[in-house]
Design an enzyme around this catalytic site. Structure first.
Site, PDB file in Angstrom:
ATOM      1  N   ILE A 140      -0.123  60.318 -23.068  1.00 12.86           N
ATOM      2  CA  ILE A 140       0.381  61.682 -23.260  1.00 12.86           C
ATOM      3  C   ILE A 140      -0.669  62.515 -24.005  1.00 12.86           C
ATOM      4  CG2 ILE A 140       2.164  63.052 -24.422  1.00 12.86           C
ATOM      5  CD1 ILE A 140       4.151  60.777 -23.791  1.00 12.86           C
ATOM      6  N   GLN A 179      -8.423  53.627 -31.452  1.00 13.18           N
ATOM      7  CA  GLN A 179      -7.751  52.706 -32.369  1.00 13.18           C
ATOM      8  C   GLN A 179      -8.581  51.478 -32.708  1.00 13.18           C
ATOM      9  OE1 GLN A 179      -4.060  51.047 -30.982  1.00 13.18           O
ATOM     10  NE2 GLN A 179      -4.050  49.640 -32.703  1.00 13.18           N
ATOM     11  N   ASP A 230      -7.298  53.425 -37.254  1.00 13.48           N
ATOM     12  CA  ASP A 230      -6.123  52.560 -37.151  1.00 13.48           C
ATOM     13  C   ASP A 230      -5.252  52.931 -38.336  1.00 13.48           C
ATOM     14  OD1 ASP A 230      -4.208  50.565 -37.463  1.00 13.48           O
ATOM     15  OD2 ASP A 230      -5.493  49.056 -36.547  1.00 13.48           O
ATOM     16  N   VAL A 231      -4.091  53.516 -38.063  1.00 15.28           N
ATOM     17  CA  VAL A 231      -3.285  54.092 -39.143  1.00 15.28           C
ATOM     18  C   VAL A 231      -2.729  53.043 -40.114  1.00 15.28           C
ATOM     19  CG1 VAL A 231      -2.720  56.210 -37.909  1.00 15.28           C
ATOM     20  CG2 VAL A 231      -1.209  54.218 -37.702  1.00 15.28           C
ATOM     21  N   TYR A 242      15.467  50.508 -26.605  1.00 19.33           N
ATOM     22  CA  TYR A 242      14.561  51.304 -27.452  1.00 19.33           C
ATOM     23  C   TYR A 242      14.641  50.848 -28.915  1.00 19.33           C
ATOM     24  CZ  TYR A 242      11.505  55.335 -28.162  1.00 19.33           C
ATOM     25  OH  TYR A 242      10.428  56.140 -28.452  1.00 19.33           O
ATOM     26  N   LYS A 272      11.949  56.873 -34.465  1.00 18.63           N
ATOM     27  CA  LYS A 272      11.827  58.262 -33.979  1.00 18.63           C
ATOM     28  C   LYS A 272      12.789  59.194 -34.725  1.00 18.63           C
ATOM     29  CE  LYS A 272       8.592  57.833 -30.781  1.00 18.63           C
ATOM     30  NZ  LYS A 272       7.194  58.187 -31.154  1.00 18.63           N
ATOM     31  N   ILE A 303       7.664  58.459 -19.480  1.00 12.92           N
ATOM     32  CA  ILE A 303       6.433  58.545 -18.673  1.00 12.92           C
ATOM     33  C   ILE A 303       5.788  57.165 -18.692  1.00 12.92           C
ATOM     34  CG2 ILE A 303       4.154  59.608 -18.482  1.00 12.92           C
ATOM     35  CD1 ILE A 303       5.241  62.020 -20.034  1.00 12.92           C
ATOM     36  N   LYS A 304       5.307  56.718 -17.550  1.00 12.95           N
ATOM     37  CA  LYS A 304       4.717  55.380 -17.462  1.00 12.95           C
ATOM     38  C   LYS A 304       3.339  55.344 -18.127  1.00 12.95           C
ATOM     39  CE  LYS A 304       4.489  51.641 -14.099  1.00 12.95           C
ATOM     40  NZ  LYS A 304       3.126  51.182 -14.423  1.00 12.95           N
ATOM     41  N   LEU A 347       0.825  53.049 -21.256  1.00 12.34           N
ATOM     42  CA  LEU A 347       0.637  51.713 -21.824  1.00 12.34           C
ATOM     43  C   LEU A 347       1.757  51.374 -22.820  1.00 12.34           C
ATOM     44  CD1 LEU A 347      -1.593  49.603 -21.490  1.00 12.34           C
ATOM     45  CD2 LEU A 347      -2.718  50.584 -23.503  1.00 12.34           C
ATOM     46  N   ALA A 348       2.039  52.314 -23.732  1.00 11.15           N
ATOM     47  CA  ALA A 348       3.066  52.065 -24.749  1.00 11.15           C
ATOM     48  C   ALA A 348       4.438  51.856 -24.091  1.00 11.15           C
ATOM     49  CB  ALA A 348       3.120  53.232 -25.739  1.00 11.15           C
TER      50      ALA A 348
HETATM   51  O1  0WD Z   1       7.752  57.548 -22.101  1.00 14.48           O
HETATM   52  C1  0WD Z   1       6.844  57.702 -22.905  1.00 14.48           C
HETATM   53  N1  0WD Z   1       5.650  57.232 -22.649  1.00 14.48           N
HETATM   54  C2  0WD Z   1       7.116  58.459 -24.158  1.00 14.48           C
HETATM   55  C3  0WD Z   1       6.255  58.368 -25.218  1.00 14.48           C
HETATM   56  C4  0WD Z   1       8.342  59.272 -24.232  1.00 14.48           C
HETATM   57  C5  0WD Z   1       8.496  59.968 -25.480  1.00 14.48           C
HETATM   58  C6  0WD Z   1       7.613  59.832 -26.512  1.00 14.48           C
HETATM   59  N2  0WD Z   1       6.509  59.023 -26.375  1.00 14.48           N
HETATM   60  C7  0WD Z   1       5.599  58.922 -27.517  1.00 14.48           C
HETATM   61  C8  0WD Z   1       5.254  57.537 -27.986  1.00 14.48           C
HETATM   62  O2  0WD Z   1       6.289  56.941 -28.726  1.00 14.48           O
HETATM   63  C9  0WD Z   1       4.031  57.846 -28.833  1.00 14.48           C
HETATM   64  O3  0WD Z   1       4.449  58.346 -30.092  1.00 14.48           O
HETATM   65  O4  0WD Z   1       4.361  59.488 -27.196  1.00 14.48           O
HETATM   66  C10 0WD Z   1       3.355  58.966 -28.056  1.00 14.48           C
HETATM   67  C11 0WD Z   1       2.169  58.556 -27.213  1.00 14.48           C
HETATM   68  O5  0WD Z   1       2.504  57.435 -26.437  1.00 14.48           O
HETATM   69  P1  0WD Z   1       2.057  57.168 -24.925  1.00 14.48           P
HETATM   70  O6  0WD Z   1       1.144  58.221 -24.478  1.00 14.48           O
HETATM   71  O7  0WD Z   1       3.290  56.886 -24.157  1.00 14.48           O
HETATM   72  O8  0WD Z   1       1.333  55.759 -25.028  1.00 14.48           O
HETATM   73  P2  0WD Z   1      -0.185  55.247 -25.124  1.00 14.48           P
HETATM   74  O9  0WD Z   1      -1.035  55.861 -24.081  1.00 14.48           O
HETATM   75  O10 0WD Z   1      -0.084  53.748 -25.117  1.00 14.48           O
HETATM   76  O11 0WD Z   1      -0.645  55.755 -26.530  1.00 14.48           O
HETATM   77  C12 0WD Z   1      -0.081  55.314 -27.744  1.00 14.48           C
HETATM   78  C13 0WD Z   1      -1.220  54.903 -28.616  1.00 14.48           C
HETATM   79  C14 0WD Z   1      -1.680  53.466 -28.620  1.00 14.48           C
HETATM   80  O12 0WD Z   1      -1.834  52.879 -27.500  1.00 14.48           O
HETATM   81  P3  0WD Z   1      -1.491  51.263 -27.350  1.00 14.48           P
HETATM   82  O13 0WD Z   1      -0.699  51.274 -26.093  1.00 14.48           O
HETATM   83  O14 0WD Z   1      -2.836  50.672 -27.264  1.00 14.48           O
HETATM   84  O15 0WD Z   1      -0.671  50.779 -28.526  1.00 14.48           O
HETATM   85  O16 0WD Z   1      -0.941  54.932 -29.976  1.00 14.48           O
HETATM   86  C15 0WD Z   1      -2.088  54.394 -30.601  1.00 14.48           C
HETATM   87  C16 0WD Z   1      -2.834  53.617 -29.590  1.00 14.48           C
HETATM   88  O17 0WD Z   1      -3.974  54.259 -29.154  1.00 14.48           O
HETATM   89  N3  0WD Z   1      -1.789  53.489 -31.673  1.00 14.48           N
HETATM   90  C17 0WD Z   1      -2.424  53.549 -32.840  1.00 14.48           C
HETATM   91  N4  0WD Z   1      -3.357  54.410 -33.284  1.00 14.48           N
HETATM   92  C18 0WD Z   1      -3.825  54.214 -34.510  1.00 14.48           C
HETATM   93  N5  0WD Z   1      -3.420  53.205 -35.290  1.00 14.48           N
HETATM   94  C19 0WD Z   1      -1.950  52.482 -33.584  1.00 14.48           C
HETATM   95  C20 0WD Z   1      -2.488  52.319 -34.872  1.00 14.48           C
HETATM   96  N6  0WD Z   1      -2.131  51.322 -35.675  1.00 14.48           N
HETATM   97  N7  0WD Z   1      -1.030  51.799 -32.853  1.00 14.48           N
HETATM   98  C21 0WD Z   1      -0.932  52.429 -31.688  1.00 14.48           C
END
Ligand code: 0WD
Length: 254
Positions: A20, A40, A64-65, A155, A162, A191-192, A194-195
Site C-alpha cells: 500500500i 526494514q 526496523d521499528v 484478524y 488497529k 488488498i492482496k 505480503l502482510a
Molecule cells: O488488506 C490489506 N493489505 C490492508 C492493509 C488493509 C488495511 C490496512 N492494511 C495496513 C497494514 O496493516 C499495514 O499497517 O496497511 C499497512 C501496510 O501493509 P501492506 O501494504 O498490506 O503490507 P506490506 O506490503 O507487507 O507492508 C507492510 C510492511 C512490512 O512488510 P512485511 O510483509 O515484510 O512484514 O511493514 C513493514 C515491512 O516492510 N514492517 C516493518 N517496518 C519496520 N519495522 C516492521 C518493523 N519491525 N515490520 C513490518
C-alpha cells in the site's frame, strides 16, 4: 507543478510493488512530491532500492521499528537531507501469522506485545521524531483496517492493535494539532499484499468484500494512494484525527 510540488516526506513500509505504501508513493510523486523511503532489513533493501530509483526517491536507510535507534537514525538522516518535511506515511504492521487464524482468545503474550509494539507504538515513535522536522506544520498518515471496529474472522490480535492505532491517531492529533501537524488514518479495504497473505482465509475475505461492498469490487493500492494524496495535501488542511474508509464502501454494510 502539481498538488505536492515543493513538498517532502518520508514513507515507511514499502516492502515490494504490491505494498500500500508503494501505491501512496506513486500518487505523491505523480503530484510533484519528493520522497524518502526506508527498508526494514537487508532482504527488503534489494526490493526497495530499485523501486526508489523508479520514483527518483532517496533511500534513507534501514528502519526496523523494534529497534528505536534505527528510527532515530532515519529521522536524523532525513534532517540532514532536508531541513524540514511536510508529511510522513506509516504503513507498518506485524503479527505472527500463526495467530492470524483461529481464536483471538489463544493470543500469546509475546505476540500480543510484539504486535502492539510494531503496529501501534511505532506510529507514536515516528510522530515524535517527525514533529521537530515539521516546523511549518505537516500531515502524518497511518493505515488501519475495519477489524478495529468489528470482529473480522482471523484478524484477531491485529484487530485489537488497529483499535489502539486508531485511538493513537486521535491522541496524536490533539498533541500535535497546535503545531499545525495533522494525524489521520486510512481504513483500507482488503488488498492482496505480503502482510495480508499472512491472514487466514484472505482470499475468502477478498471475495466477500467484492460481493458485498457497495462498489462490488475491492480497492487497489492506486485508489488508496489517491485518497492518501488528499490527506497528505493542503486539500485536507481542516481535517485531523480522522479515519477515512477507502474500502469500496464496505463499512456501511459490513
Ligand atoms: O488488506 C490489506 N493489505 C490492508 C492493509 C488493509 C488495511 C490496512 N492494511 C495496513 C497494514 O496493516 C499495514 O499497517 O496497511 C499497512 C501496510 O501493509 P501492506 O501494504 O498490506 O503490507 P506490506 O506490503 O507487507 O507492508 C507492510 C510492511 C512490512 O512488510 P512485511 O510483509 O515484510 O512484514 O511493514 C513493514 C515491512 O516492510 N514492517 C516493518 N517496518 C519496520 N519495522 C516492521 C518493523 N519491525 N515490520 C513490518
Amino acid at each position: 507543478n502539481g498538488l505536492m510540488a515543493g513538498k517532502r516526506g518520508v514513507i515507511l513500509g514499502v516492502a515490494n510493488n504490491r505494498s500500500i505504501a508503494w501505491g501512496i508513493a506513486k500518487a505523491l510523486v505523480a503530484e510533484g512530491a519528493e520522497i524518502a523511503l526506508t527498508y526494514q532489513g537487508e532482504a527488503l533493501k534489494k526490493r526497495v532500492e530499485p523501486l526508489a530509483a523508479e520514483l527518483g526517491a532517496t533511500v534513507v536507510g534501514h528502519c526496523d521499528v523494534t529497534d528505536l535507534e534505527t528510527v532515530d537514525n532515519v529521522f536524523a538522516e532525513v534532517g540532514r537531507l532536508w531541513d524540514k518535511i511536510d508529511f510522513v506515511v506509516h504503513a507498518i504492521a506485524f503479527s505472527d501469522k500463526d495467530e492470524l487464524t483461529g481464536r483471538y482468545v489463544d493470543t500469546t503474550r509475546d505476540n500480543f506485545l510484539r504486535t502492539m509494539d510494531i503496529s501501534v507504538f511505532s506510529l507514536t515513535a515516528v510522530a515524535k521524531r517527525a514533529e521537530p522536522l515539521m516546523a511549518e506544520g505537516g500531515s502524518i498518515l497511518t493505515l488501519t483496517y475495519y477489524g478495529a471496529e468489528k470482529v473480522m474472522p482471523h484478524y484477531n490480535v491485529m484487530g485489537v492493535a488497529k483499535a489502539a492505532l486508531e485511538a493513537s491517531v486521535r491522541y496524536l492529533a490533539v498533541d500535535l494539532g497546535s503545531n499545525n501537524i495533522r494525524v489521520n488514518a486510512i481504513s483500507a479495504g482488503p488488498i492482496k499484499t505480503l502482510a495480508a497473505s499472512g491472514i487466514g482465509d484472505f482470499r475468502y475475505i477478498l471475495k466477500w468484500n467484492e460481493y458485498n461492498a457497495p462498489l462490488k469490487r475491492v480497492v487497489t493500492i492506486e485508489e488508496v494512494g489517491d485518497s492518501a494524496l488528499y490527506l497528505l495535501s493542503r486539500l485536507s488542511r481542516g481535517v485531523t484525527g480522522e479515519v477515512l474508509h477507502v474500502d469500496s464502501g464496505y463499512h456501511v454494510v459490513g
